[in-house]
Design an enzyme around this catalytic site. Sequence first.
Site, PDB file in Angstrom:
ATOM      1  CD1 TRP A   1      32.104  45.796 -39.836  1.00 55.61           C
ATOM      2  CD2 TRP A   1      33.075  46.909 -38.148  1.00 55.61           C
ATOM      3  NE1 TRP A   1      32.885  44.901 -39.138  1.00 55.61           N
ATOM      4  CE2 TRP A   1      33.497  45.560 -38.094  1.00 55.61           C
ATOM      5  CE3 TRP A   1      33.565  47.778 -37.180  1.00 55.61           C
ATOM      6  CZ2 TRP A   1      34.374  45.067 -37.124  1.00 55.61           C
ATOM      7  CZ3 TRP A   1      34.451  47.299 -36.218  1.00 55.61           C
ATOM      8  CH2 TRP A   1      34.839  45.959 -36.193  1.00 55.61           C
ATOM      9  CG  ASN A   2      37.442  49.800 -39.528  1.00 58.98           C
ATOM     10  OD1 ASN A   2      36.962  49.786 -40.654  1.00 58.98           O
ATOM     11  ND2 ASN A   2      38.718  49.576 -39.305  1.00 58.98           N
TER      12      ASN A   2
ATOM     13  N   GLY B   1      39.070  44.892 -45.276  1.00 57.18           N
ATOM     14  CA  GLY B   1      38.401  44.039 -44.289  1.00 57.18           C
ATOM     15  C   GLY B   1      39.361  42.971 -43.803  1.00 57.18           C
ATOM     16  CB  SER B   2      38.794  39.819 -42.018  1.00 56.70           C
ATOM     17  OG  SER B   2      37.888  39.179 -42.873  1.00 56.70           O
TER      18      SER B   2
ATOM     19  CD  GLU C   1      45.058  49.064 -48.073  1.00 56.83           C
ATOM     20  OE1 GLU C   1      45.633  48.699 -47.022  1.00 56.83           O
ATOM     21  OE2 GLU C   1      45.609  49.741 -48.946  1.00 56.83           O
ATOM     22  CG  LEU C   2      43.582  41.908 -46.901  1.00 58.77           C
ATOM     23  CD1 LEU C   2      44.071  40.573 -47.412  1.00 58.77           C
ATOM     24  CD2 LEU C   2      42.083  42.061 -47.153  1.00 58.77           C
TER      25      LEU C   2
ATOM     26  CB  CYS D   1      43.344  47.696 -40.159  1.00 56.48           C
ATOM     27  SG  CYS D   1      43.353  49.172 -41.148  1.00 56.48           S
TER      28      CYS D   1
ATOM     29  CD  GLU E   1      43.168  43.209 -37.166  1.00 54.53           C
ATOM     30  OE1 GLU E   1      42.631  42.404 -37.960  1.00 54.53           O
ATOM     31  OE2 GLU E   1      43.428  44.379 -37.478  1.00 54.53           O
TER      32      GLU E   1
END
Length: 480
Positions: free
Chosen positions: A154-155, A231-232, A254-255, A288, A385
């Site tokens: 969502w970012n 995401g996470s 991509e975490l 991120c 984070e």
Amino acid sequence: MQAHSYGELKLFVDGEWLGAEGRVTEDVINPATGEPIAALPHATAEDLDRAVAAASRAFKAWRVTTAYDRAKIIRKAADILRERTNEIAPRMTMDQGKPIGEAIQEVHISADILDWTADEGRRTYGRVIPSRVSGARWLVTREPVGPVAGFTPWNFPGIIPARKISAALATGCTMVIKPSEETPSTVLEIARALDDAGLPKGVLNVVHGKPSDVSEHLIASDGIRKITFTGSTAVGKQLAVLAAQAGVKRTTMELGGHAPVLIFEDADIDLAIKVMAFAKFRNAGQVCISPTRFYVHDSVHDRFVEGFAKAAAALKVGDGLDPASQMGPLANSRRVPAMERMVADAVQRGAKVKTGGERGSNRGYFFAPTVVSDVPQDALAMNEEPFGPLAVTARFSSFDEVIEQANRLPYGLASYAFTQSARTAAMLGDAIEAGMLGINNNAISMTETPFGGVKQSGYGSEGGSEGMDAYLVTKFISHS
Ligand code: NAD
């Protein structure tokens, strides 16, 4: 402040736009007000199967469409997106919260990503290897991996899907993408632009639903050959396990990150304050690659922290639709208590709040730009984070000590440093464990440059020519 309409949300399956019609729906919330703005239809299991079947069927024709013709469609969609910026950006602000200026920029960057990546698809060259067998020709070719399942957060509801969609489509793959249910409008606009540009039916499909249900269903589907997720780290691990169990399917992850910023005694402090105040509070820190752990040389610590806190305190926080707002609300209600918990934990361990530290107003999900200094290593914010407008600082006195701190966490996505010494910069380039390093700048995420992490920040690059690799398989042909 101008009023904008958010509009209706749909699924896009096999070239058809599908509305709620009997499907479960979920409210999409404007984070600046906490009020619902639209109902998002969830895909049924049949919708998901239809999307996978469409992507599989379309793959047969799309993979043999020339890279030149694929690029023409994707580039046309980029132009359409640009033309529709003033329609798309306010909707992004309404579901995601970011200031309208950032939303406009994100639409432009998304279009640029489509443009550049479309053409990079025309350069997915193979190799000819000198054969050691007389009369034989040895060829290495690169082929699209197949239908891809993509999951985006969502970012950055434009940039992240644009990276995945453009690289997949430009290399000849097809895709079923599930954007975040909280910020679905932009990916639908990317799909609409591609549809209007002449993308054949089924090449791109957009579905919504409960994230775990959709990902389990899609990853297990026979037609899906590759998974790409942003995401996470926690969710990334789950999806990597599912992908392995479903048939050793390829994945790009991509975490999370927890970017260190190393400010040396010879740094240009004014530059560091200016660049980092922008980078830290952009998108309210929900990035991120957001700079978070500021390790500042003892001799310049107080000067940097005072200036940085002053710059943070000067930011105007408000509804992103108000052009005067420099920072919007957090994107969802979960982030506000997460910030409060981290600040309280740091203070309880002896840290000092230099500015902010509190939620904004009772309406919407606002949290003040926050700088906390002298934060001990065991504080929560030094280890998890924050994913919000929180910067934490600590002091250091030697190069080896600060490298140990910077590399201490299991993450390695972005890192930043400020120094005027070429020698220190060169040593940093070797010593930092991260996928990206910005020295005296924050320019580490560009269309033509590789973006990705090491350690538990994931694997595989997106962006740049490296970003195409994720969607290609290699074939060796020995021909006598
Ligand atoms: P979360 O981990 O539940 O969700 C992160 C994203 O993953 C969301 O967009 C969600 O829709 C998606 N997701 C969640 N479970 C999924 C599943 N089983 N299958 C497919 N997709 C799934 O947490 P959250 O509260 O939304 O965010 C918390 C943390 O996630 C943040 O603190 C941050 O560390 C991380 N995050 C990272 C990025 C990034 O760009 N790397 C983006 C958003 C969130």
